[in-house]
Design a protein around this motif. Sequence first.
Motif, PDB file in Angstrom:
ATOM      1  N   GLU A  83     -52.605 -47.786 -41.983  1.00 31.09           N
ATOM      2  CA  GLU A  83     -53.620 -46.881 -41.446  1.00 31.09           C
ATOM      3  C   GLU A  83     -54.064 -45.847 -42.489  1.00 31.09           C
ATOM      4  OE1 GLU A  83     -52.052 -45.038 -37.968  1.00 31.09           O
ATOM      5  OE2 GLU A  83     -51.528 -46.949 -37.007  1.00 31.09           O
ATOM      6  N   ARG A  84     -53.120 -45.431 -43.336  1.00 30.63           N
ATOM      7  CA  ARG A  84     -53.374 -44.349 -44.292  1.00 30.63           C
ATOM      8  C   ARG A  84     -53.602 -44.866 -45.712  1.00 30.63           C
ATOM      9  NH1 ARG A  84     -54.232 -39.300 -43.475  1.00 30.63           N
ATOM     10  NH2 ARG A  84     -52.347 -38.250 -44.184  1.00 30.63           N
ATOM     11  N   ARG A  85     -53.871 -46.155 -45.855  1.00 25.15           N
ATOM     12  CA  ARG A  85     -53.855 -46.775 -47.180  1.00 25.15           C
ATOM     13  C   ARG A  85     -54.885 -46.179 -48.149  1.00 25.15           C
ATOM     14  NH1 ARG A  85     -56.053 -50.282 -43.558  1.00 25.15           N
ATOM     15  NH2 ARG A  85     -58.007 -51.373 -44.048  1.00 25.15           N
ATOM     16  N   HIS A  86     -55.976 -45.611 -47.637  1.00 24.43           N
ATOM     17  CA  HIS A  86     -56.996 -45.049 -48.529  1.00 24.43           C
ATOM     18  C   HIS A  86     -56.823 -43.546 -48.752  1.00 24.43           C
ATOM     19  CE1 HIS A  86     -58.887 -48.901 -48.426  1.00 24.43           C
ATOM     20  NE2 HIS A  86     -59.202 -48.822 -47.146  1.00 24.43           N
ATOM     21  N   ALA A  87     -55.825 -42.952 -48.119  1.00 24.69           N
ATOM     22  CA  ALA A  87     -55.588 -41.511 -48.270  1.00 24.69           C
ATOM     23  C   ALA A  87     -54.841 -41.231 -49.568  1.00 24.69           C
ATOM     24  CB  ALA A  87     -54.770 -40.994 -47.093  1.00 24.69           C
ATOM     25  N   PRO A  88     -55.101 -40.078 -50.211  1.00 22.44           N
ATOM     26  CA  PRO A  88     -54.289 -39.693 -51.377  1.00 22.44           C
ATOM     27  C   PRO A  88     -52.818 -39.589 -50.964  1.00 22.44           C
ATOM     28  CG  PRO A  88     -56.219 -38.278 -51.170  1.00 22.44           C
ATOM     29  CD  PRO A  88     -56.149 -39.080 -49.905  1.00 22.44           C
ATOM     30  N   SER A  89     -51.935 -40.137 -51.764  1.00 28.97           N
ATOM     31  CA  SER A  89     -50.524 -40.160 -51.368  1.00 28.97           C
ATOM     32  C   SER A  89     -49.932 -38.761 -51.270  1.00 28.97           C
ATOM     33  CB  SER A  89     -49.716 -41.002 -52.364  1.00 28.97           C
ATOM     34  OG  SER A  89     -49.807 -40.465 -53.671  1.00 28.97           O
ATOM     35  N   THR A  90     -50.493 -37.804 -52.006  1.00 36.94           N
ATOM     36  CA  THR A  90     -49.945 -36.450 -52.001  1.00 36.94           C
ATOM     37  C   THR A  90     -50.244 -35.682 -50.714  1.00 36.94           C
ATOM     38  OG1 THR A  90     -51.904 -35.764 -53.246  1.00 36.94           O
ATOM     39  CG2 THR A  90     -49.891 -36.180 -54.509  1.00 36.94           C
ATOM     40  N   VAL A  91     -51.177 -36.166 -49.878  1.00 35.32           N
ATOM     41  CA  VAL A  91     -51.489 -35.453 -48.633  1.00 35.32           C
ATOM     42  C   VAL A  91     -50.738 -36.031 -47.435  1.00 35.32           C
ATOM     43  CG1 VAL A  91     -53.780 -34.912 -49.518  1.00 35.32           C
ATOM     44  CG2 VAL A  91     -53.514 -36.825 -47.939  1.00 35.32           C
ATOM     45  N   LEU A  92     -49.915 -37.045 -47.643  1.00 30.14           N
ATOM     46  CA  LEU A  92     -49.142 -37.616 -46.549  1.00 30.14           C
ATOM     47  C   LEU A  92     -48.093 -36.624 -46.061  1.00 30.14           C
ATOM     48  CD1 LEU A  92     -48.405 -41.243 -47.834  1.00 30.14           C
ATOM     49  CD2 LEU A  92     -50.347 -40.452 -46.471  1.00 30.14           C
ATOM     50  N   SER A  93     -47.691 -36.775 -44.802  1.00 27.30           N
ATOM     51  CA  SER A  93     -46.582 -35.981 -44.276  1.00 27.30           C
ATOM     52  C   SER A  93     -45.280 -36.413 -44.952  1.00 27.30           C
ATOM     53  CB  SER A  93     -46.465 -36.186 -42.771  1.00 27.30           C
ATOM     54  OG  SER A  93     -46.031 -37.514 -42.485  1.00 27.30           O
ATOM     55  N   GLY A  94     -44.218 -35.622 -44.737  1.00 25.64           N
ATOM     56  CA  GLY A  94     -42.934 -35.980 -45.335  1.00 25.64           C
ATOM     57  C   GLY A  94     -42.446 -37.345 -44.899  1.00 25.64           C
ATOM     58  N   GLY A  95     -42.600 -37.647 -43.611  1.00 24.34           N
ATOM     59  CA  GLY A  95     -42.173 -38.954 -43.125  1.00 24.34           C
ATOM     60  C   GLY A  95     -42.981 -40.085 -43.716  1.00 24.34           C
ATOM     61  N   GLU A  96     -44.290 -39.869 -43.833  1.00 23.33           N
ATOM     62  CA  GLU A  96     -45.150 -40.896 -44.431  1.00 23.33           C
ATOM     63  C   GLU A  96     -44.822 -41.091 -45.902  1.00 23.33           C
ATOM     64  OE1 GLU A  96     -49.094 -40.202 -41.584  1.00 23.33           O
ATOM     65  OE2 GLU A  96     -48.863 -39.097 -43.457  1.00 23.33           O
ATOM     66  N   GLN A  97     -44.528 -40.005 -46.607  1.00 33.02           N
ATOM     67  CA  GLN A  97     -44.155 -40.132 -48.015  1.00 33.02           C
ATOM     68  C   GLN A  97     -42.839 -40.884 -48.173  1.00 33.02           C
ATOM     69  OE1 GLN A  97     -44.255 -36.391 -50.090  1.00 33.02           O
ATOM     70  NE2 GLN A  97     -46.470 -36.191 -49.900  1.00 33.02           N
ATOM     71  N   GLN A  98     -41.896 -40.702 -47.216  1.00 29.06           N
ATOM     72  CA  GLN A  98     -40.648 -41.456 -47.281  1.00 29.06           C
ATOM     73  C   GLN A  98     -40.912 -42.940 -47.073  1.00 29.06           C
ATOM     74  OE1 GLN A  98     -37.310 -40.126 -47.984  1.00 29.06           O
ATOM     75  NE2 GLN A  98     -37.415 -42.279 -48.503  1.00 29.06           N
ATOM     76  N   MET A  99     -41.797 -43.285 -46.141  1.00 28.91           N
ATOM     77  CA  MET A  99     -42.183 -44.682 -45.951  1.00 28.91           C
ATOM     78  C   MET A  99     -42.795 -45.248 -47.229  1.00 28.91           C
ATOM     79  SD  MET A  99     -44.048 -44.546 -42.226  1.00 28.91           S
ATOM     80  CE  MET A  99     -43.358 -43.608 -40.873  1.00 28.91           C
ATOM     81  N   LEU A 100     -43.659 -44.454 -47.865  1.00 29.29           N
ATOM     82  CA  LEU A 100     -44.314 -44.910 -49.089  1.00 29.29           C
ATOM     83  C   LEU A 100     -43.297 -45.143 -50.196  1.00 29.29           C
ATOM     84  CD1 LEU A 100     -46.805 -45.484 -50.831  1.00 29.29           C
ATOM     85  CD2 LEU A 100     -47.053 -43.010 -51.173  1.00 29.29           C
ATOM     86  N   ALA A 101     -42.350 -44.220 -50.349  1.00 27.77           N
ATOM     87  CA  ALA A 101     -41.334 -44.376 -51.396  1.00 27.77           C
ATOM     88  C   ALA A 101     -40.507 -45.639 -51.171  1.00 27.77           C
ATOM     89  CB  ALA A 101     -40.434 -43.144 -51.434  1.00 27.77           C
ATOM     90  N   LEU A 102     -40.168 -45.920 -49.924  1.00 22.23           N
ATOM     91  CA  LEU A 102     -39.390 -47.127 -49.622  1.00 22.23           C
ATOM     92  C   LEU A 102     -40.236 -48.380 -49.821  1.00 22.23           C
ATOM     93  CD1 LEU A 102     -36.830 -48.440 -48.662  1.00 22.23           C
ATOM     94  CD2 LEU A 102     -37.414 -47.811 -46.314  1.00 22.23           C
ATOM     95  N   ALA A 103     -41.498 -48.328 -49.409  1.00 27.05           N
ATOM     96  CA  ALA A 103     -42.386 -49.481 -49.594  1.00 27.05           C
ATOM     97  C   ALA A 103     -42.601 -49.773 -51.071  1.00 27.05           C
ATOM     98  CB  ALA A 103     -43.724 -49.220 -48.911  1.00 27.05           C
ATOM     99  N   ARG A 104     -42.776 -48.728 -51.878  1.00 25.07           N
ATOM    100  CA  ARG A 104     -42.925 -48.911 -53.337  1.00 25.07           C
ATOM    101  C   ARG A 104     -41.726 -49.649 -53.911  1.00 25.07           C
ATOM    102  NH1 ARG A 104     -44.156 -42.909 -54.632  1.00 25.07           N
ATOM    103  NH2 ARG A 104     -41.924 -43.004 -54.961  1.00 25.07           N
TER     104      ARG A 104
END
Length: 206
Positions: free
Chosen positions: A99-120
Amino acid sequence: IDLEVRAGEAVGILGRNGMGKTTLLAALMGLLPAQGEVRLRGRPLPRGAAARAQAGLALVPQGRQPIPGLSVEEELLLARQPGRWDLEGVYALFPRLKERRHAPSTVLSGGEQQMLALARALLRNPHLLLLDEPTEGLSPLLVHHLRGILRELSRQGESLLLAEQNAAFALGVVQRVYLLEKGKLVDCVEAERLRREPELLRSWMG
């Protein structure tokens, strides 16, 4: 330090703040100089983080570390390596990232950033996934969600080494636990025993 993670196993490193958990993972990843040897699939790993990443280690760092100037999808595309996990696979695991794939990664919430770090890290298709305090700063609801994701990864055969201060979270994911105290591993116990004997865990963790 002398520890082992078997293929397809989830192993925890528990310890209070300041006991060396982050330092240990950074040394394993090659981000800090260290003596001794790290072996992966029976072979000694070269020194240096880039070489170890290429050999099959991946770190989910404390603090998540989104990359300024990149969107969520750009970060994921930058991380991907050939293997079982692809972009659609991590989007299926983390629908919110899609859902957030086009958003700048730095504006994600803490939980979303944790998901991103794990997905990376998953998109690198590593042989061993190192996770450094993944619950830090997350709400209880997100901690519960993350525990379910890590259980599913373990069920699918991913090898995990989880460093945590949140013992209850770790014991809901791992099969074995090492206790780290002042930079030394002082014991190794089956997680099931610690779930049955919480007084033993209290004697460790205070």
